[in-house]
Design an enzyme around this catalytic site. Structure first.
Site, PDB file in Angstrom:
ATOM      1  N   CYS A 112     -32.508  -6.361  -8.303  1.00 11.31           N
ATOM      2  CA  CYS A 112     -33.477  -5.465  -7.926  1.00 11.31           C
ATOM      3  C   CYS A 112     -32.891  -3.829  -7.871  1.00 11.31           C
ATOM      4  O   CYS A 112     -33.727  -3.086  -7.882  1.00 11.31           O
ATOM      5  CB  CYS A 112     -33.793  -5.859  -6.386  1.00 11.31           C
ATOM      6  SG  CYS A 112     -34.372  -7.363  -6.327  1.00 11.31           S
ATOM      7  N   HIS A 259     -37.179   0.259  -3.124  1.00  4.15           N
ATOM      8  CA  HIS A 259     -37.450  -1.003  -3.697  1.00  4.15           C
ATOM      9  C   HIS A 259     -38.381  -1.940  -2.630  1.00  4.15           C
ATOM     10  O   HIS A 259     -38.480  -1.723  -1.485  1.00  4.15           O
ATOM     11  CB  HIS A 259     -36.048  -1.943  -3.622  1.00  4.15           C
ATOM     12  CG  HIS A 259     -36.295  -3.393  -3.969  1.00  4.15           C
ATOM     13  ND1 HIS A 259     -37.003  -3.688  -5.098  1.00  4.15           N
ATOM     14  CD2 HIS A 259     -35.703  -4.237  -3.750  1.00  4.15           C
ATOM     15  CE1 HIS A 259     -37.033  -4.900  -5.099  1.00  4.15           C
ATOM     16  NE2 HIS A 259     -36.040  -5.574  -4.109  1.00  4.15           N
ATOM     17  N   ASN A 289     -42.254  -8.979  -4.263  1.00  6.41           N
ATOM     18  CA  ASN A 289     -41.049  -8.274  -4.753  1.00  6.41           C
ATOM     19  C   ASN A 289     -40.936  -8.630  -6.200  1.00  6.41           C
ATOM     20  O   ASN A 289     -40.570  -9.902  -6.674  1.00  6.41           O
ATOM     21  CB  ASN A 289     -39.922  -8.987  -3.948  1.00  6.41           C
ATOM     22  CG  ASN A 289     -38.484  -8.404  -4.194  1.00  6.41           C
ATOM     23  OD1 ASN A 289     -38.419  -7.674  -5.384  1.00  6.41           O
ATOM     24  ND2 ASN A 289     -37.506  -8.762  -3.385  1.00  6.41           N
TER      25      ASN A 289
HETATM   26  N1  COA Z   1     -44.156 -20.166   6.469  1.00  4.70           N
HETATM   27  C1  COA Z   1     -43.963 -20.611   7.936  1.00  4.70           C
HETATM   28  N2  COA Z   1     -42.845 -20.626   8.282  1.00  4.70           N
HETATM   29  C2  COA Z   1     -41.865 -20.286   7.713  1.00  4.70           C
HETATM   30  C3  COA Z   1     -41.674 -19.863   6.369  1.00  4.70           C
HETATM   31  C4  COA Z   1     -43.041 -19.584   5.708  1.00  4.70           C
HETATM   32  N3  COA Z   1     -43.278 -19.185   4.529  1.00  4.70           N
HETATM   33  N4  COA Z   1     -40.462 -19.460   6.146  1.00  4.70           N
HETATM   34  C5  COA Z   1     -39.582 -19.941   7.026  1.00  4.70           C
HETATM   35  N5  COA Z   1     -40.339 -20.266   7.974  1.00  4.70           N
HETATM   36  C6  COA Z   1     -39.893 -20.800   9.242  1.00  4.70           C
HETATM   37  C7  COA Z   1     -38.613 -21.213   9.349  1.00  4.70           C
HETATM   38  O1  COA Z   1     -38.558 -22.541   8.784  1.00  4.70           O
HETATM   39  C8  COA Z   1     -38.046 -21.031  10.595  1.00  4.70           C
HETATM   40  O2  COA Z   1     -38.588 -22.200  11.341  1.00  4.70           O
HETATM   41  P1  COA Z   1     -37.783 -22.869  12.760  1.00  4.70           P
HETATM   42  O3  COA Z   1     -37.492 -21.623  13.792  1.00  4.70           O
HETATM   43  O4  COA Z   1     -38.575 -24.006  13.077  1.00  4.70           O
HETATM   44  O5  COA Z   1     -36.280 -23.257  12.026  1.00  4.70           O
HETATM   45  C9  COA Z   1     -38.889 -20.014  11.276  1.00  4.70           C
HETATM   46  O6  COA Z   1     -39.862 -19.566  10.072  1.00  4.70           O
HETATM   47  C10 COA Z   1     -38.160 -18.606  11.302  1.00  4.70           C
HETATM   48  O7  COA Z   1     -37.597 -18.542   9.928  1.00  4.70           O
HETATM   49  P2  COA Z   1     -36.589 -17.247   9.884  1.00  4.70           P
HETATM   50  O8  COA Z   1     -35.713 -17.443   8.289  1.00  4.70           O
HETATM   51  O9  COA Z   1     -35.688 -17.021  10.848  1.00  4.70           O
HETATM   52  O10 COA Z   1     -37.533 -16.105   9.333  1.00  4.70           O
HETATM   53  P3  COA Z   1     -37.144 -14.505   9.269  1.00  4.70           P
HETATM   54  O11 COA Z   1     -37.818 -13.910  10.371  1.00  4.70           O
HETATM   55  O12 COA Z   1     -35.662 -14.397   9.154  1.00  4.70           O
HETATM   56  O13 COA Z   1     -38.003 -14.296   8.034  1.00  4.70           O
HETATM   57  C11 COA Z   1     -37.648 -13.786   5.662  1.00  4.70           C
HETATM   58  C12 COA Z   1     -37.712 -14.754   6.628  1.00  4.70           C
HETATM   59  C13 COA Z   1     -37.132 -14.370   4.427  1.00  4.70           C
HETATM   60  C14 COA Z   1     -39.169 -13.045   5.326  1.00  4.70           C
HETATM   61  C15 COA Z   1     -36.642 -12.862   5.914  1.00  4.70           C
HETATM   62  O14 COA Z   1     -35.462 -13.172   6.354  1.00  4.70           O
HETATM   63  C16 COA Z   1     -36.369 -11.740   4.704  1.00  4.70           C
HETATM   64  O15 COA Z   1     -37.305 -10.856   4.434  1.00  4.70           O
HETATM   65  N6  COA Z   1     -35.271 -11.589   4.259  1.00  4.70           N
HETATM   66  C17 COA Z   1     -35.027 -10.642   3.243  1.00  4.70           C
HETATM   67  C18 COA Z   1     -35.300 -11.183   1.809  1.00  4.70           C
HETATM   68  C19 COA Z   1     -35.629 -10.403   0.881  1.00  4.70           C
HETATM   69  O16 COA Z   1     -36.103  -9.453   0.834  1.00  4.70           O
HETATM   70  N7  COA Z   1     -34.883 -10.844  -0.307  1.00  4.70           N
HETATM   71  C20 COA Z   1     -35.135 -10.093  -1.462  1.00  4.70           C
HETATM   72  C21 COA Z   1     -34.019  -8.837  -1.526  1.00  4.70           C
HETATM   73  S1  COA Z   1     -34.127  -7.942  -2.967  1.00  4.70           S
END
Ligand code: COA
Length: 332
Positions: A112, A259, A289
């Protein structure tokens, strides 16, 4: 002095839109969860067009916008982490597609952060006058990388391409680039060698602990929480570092283009840096993204809308797999 001017910009967006409701038909998810966690409502998927097609369309639009003849391009730089071919480089296909017959061509893969690294590279090629016009294209087709049974990662990414033609300028420019390879496992996609028919090949072995067993999967693997934490810190650090180099203050910047990974990441960094929100461009709601293509598609949209004007001071900031990060300030 090292300086760049964007003299043309273009983009390509695939036709097929996959919105959050579509994801709820294939995964246990919903629009409310995705939008509140990411700011994304929809992303485009390139159903049948390879990366090089998207890159070529964006590049042709940028060259047309610049008004120069393709034969005047001295270098094609392509940023991608999702090429159609191991070789040749995507930039060679773009050179062919655009008719940049006099150009050299090579690729840059810093995921990215690709457009930032490519623009920084371009500025150094332009500095000594040997290269006059450089075409930079950043293009990604991430749908084949994503695991559509993984609701945490697949909902984030989209396909698309952005391009810019840049030339040397006497106005100032500063950059800060960084990589933290020790965090590579936070976001990766491994090459699948399982189709090899070499009778001598066994399973890859590497020193204990360097790579985990998951790495055998050829889908994008992401530790969302680790990437989130890195991304907010990396954006803040990169903006501070490049501002320090320039001697400029936060309010001296007319436009910030971050980004477009996730609106929560952007909002968090914007808040702690104290950036004026009206100067920060965000377009991810219906794009998702698109990795290296995010920043140049923002540039193309802004330029088309007449919002990038000569004399403006612009800050680009990116982060991604590697883990890499970087920021550039330049006066257009
Ligand atoms: N829909 C519904 N529930 C979801 C889900 C979805 N698409 N994805 C994950 N969950 C669930 C998980 O299983 C978890 O459930 P649990 O509590 O029963 O285990 C819960 O939601 C919370 O998951 P978590 O991973 O803690 O969520 P989060 O708040 O950290 O959000 C992201 C996840 C991926 C959105 C976040 O971590 C993020 O934005 N990270 C950066 C990713 C990124 O930008 N990558 C590219 C960089 S260039």
């Amino acid at each position: 002095m090292r300086g760049i001017k964007i003299i043309g910009a273009g983009m390509y967006v695939p036709e097929k839109e996959a919105d959050n409701d579509w994801f709820s038909t294939i995964l246990d998810t919903n629009d409310e969860w995705i939008y509140s966690r990411t700011g994304i409502r929809a992303r485009r998927i390139s159903v049948d067009k390879p990366n090089f097609y998207m890159a070529g369309e964006a590049a042709k639009a940028a060259v047309k916008d610049s008004g120069i003849d393709p034969s005047e391009i001295d270098l094609v730089l392509a940023a991608t982490c999702s090429p159609d071919f191991y070789y040749p480089a995507l930039s060679c296909l773009v050179q062919y597609e655009t008719g940049a017959v006099n150009a050299a061509a090579f690729d840059i893969n810093s995921a990215c952060t690709g457009f930032i690294n490519a623009l920084d590279t371009a500025s150094r090629f332009l500095e000594d006058g040997d290269y006059r016009n450089i075409l930079i294209v950043a293009s990604e087709r991430l749908a084949p990388h994503c695991d559509y049974t993984d609701r945490t990662a697949s909902i984030l990414f989209g396909d698309g391409a952005g391009a810019a033609v840049v030339t040397h300028s006497d106005k100032p420019m500063w950059s800060y680039l960084n990589a933290k390879g020790d965090y590579f496992k936070a976001l990766y996609c491994k090459v699948d060698h399982s189709r090899s028919n070499c009778p001598l090949l066994g399973e890859d072995t590497v020193p204990e602990g360097v790579i985990d067993s998951e790495a055998k999967g050829h889908f994008l693997q992401m530790n969302g929480k680790a990437v989130y934490k890195f991304a907010v810190e990396a954006m803040e650090t990169a903006v501070h570092k490049v501002l320090d180099k320039s001697g400029l203050g936060i309010d001296d910047i007319d436009l910030y283009i971050p980004h477009q990974a996730n609106s929560r990441i952007i909002e968090s960094a914007v808040k702690s840096l104290g950036l004026p929100e009206d100067k920060v461009y965000v377009n991810l709601e219906r794009r998702g993204n698109t990795s290296s293509a995010c920043i140049p598609t923002c540039v193309a949209e802004l330029r088309q809308a007449g919002r990038i004007k000569d004399g403006m001071t612009i800050c680009l900031v990116g982060f991604g797999a590697g883990l890499t990060s970087g920021a550039i300030i330049f006066e257009q």
